[in-house]
Design a protein around this motif. Structure first.
Motif, short mmCIF file in Angstrom:
data_model
loop_
_atom_site.label_atom_id
_atom_site.label_comp_id
_atom_site.label_asym_id
_atom_site.label_seq_id
_atom_site.Cartn_x
_atom_site.Cartn_y
_atom_site.Cartn_z
N CYS A 1 33.06 67.10 18.96
CA CYS A 1 33.55 67.01 17.42
C CYS A 1 32.83 65.55 16.99
O CYS A 1 32.86 65.54 15.77
CB CYS A 1 35.04 66.14 17.99
SG CYS A 1 34.09 64.25 18.39
N CYS B 1 37.65 61.89 20.26
CA CYS B 1 38.34 63.01 21.04
C CYS B 1 38.61 62.81 22.86
O CYS B 1 39.49 63.94 23.25
CB CYS B 1 38.34 65.14 21.32
SG CYS B 1 35.98 64.77 21.73
N CYS C 1 34.02 60.56 25.27
CA CYS C 1 33.66 60.89 23.53
C CYS C 1 35.36 59.83 23.57
O CYS C 1 35.94 59.85 23.71
CB CYS C 1 33.69 62.52 23.48
SG CYS C 1 34.03 62.25 21.16
N GLY D 1 31.46 63.42 17.58
CA GLY D 1 31.50 61.43 18.19
C GLY D 1 30.79 60.50 19.28
O GLY D 1 30.51 61.45 20.03
N CYS E 1 28.73 63.61 21.55
CA CYS E 1 30.47 64.81 21.77
C CYS E 1 29.45 65.75 21.11
O CYS E 1 30.02 66.40 19.84
CB CYS E 1 31.28 64.54 21.38
SG CYS E 1 32.80 65.36 21.66
N GLU F 1 36.93 64.01 24.69
CA GLU F 1 35.99 64.98 25.75
C GLU F 1 35.13 64.42 27.03
O GLU F 1 34.52 63.77 26.83
CB GLU F 1 35.54 65.60 25.20
CG GLU F 1 34.56 66.33 25.59
CD GLU F 1 35.33 68.49 25.22
OE1 GLU F 1 36.17 68.57 25.01
OE2 GLU F 1 34.00 69.24 26.01
ZN LIG Z 1 34.50 64.23 21.16
#
Ligand SMILES: [Zn+2]
Length: 83
Positions: free
Chosen positions: A11, A43, A40, A13, A8, A45
């Motif tokens: 973040c 988070c 993600c 992730g 991601c 996303e």
């Molecule tokens: Zn993320």
């Protein structure tokens, strides 16, 4: 499809492919679209491929023009006066 980034950008992730429902709107019209996107795990996303983004733009342009051929009607949307 492995076009999504593995990590991601927001973040860092892990990103997995997931089927989600997006709501698109153009003018006063709205359409629900089920698409595979990268999501993600950390988070939430959503990451779209350029092809998906282009398709969304096409759909939004069609909605704007009231050109809903090929779309399945789901019912009407109403605006309730302010109370
Ligand atoms: Zn993320």
């Amino acid at each position: 499809m492995t076009k999504y980034v593995r990590k991601c950008p927001a973040c860092g992730g892990e990103v997995i492919e997931k089927e989600v429902t997006e709501v698109l709107s153009g003018g006063v019209n709205t359409a629900f679209v089920t698409v595979k996107v990268g999501v993600c795990l950390r988070c939430g996303e959503r990451l779209y491929t350029p092809d998906t983004v282009r398709k969304f733009e096409e759909i939004e342009a069609k909605l704007q023009r009231q050109d809903t051929s090929g779309f399945k009607p789901l019912g009407k949307s109403f605006k309730v006066p302010t109370f």
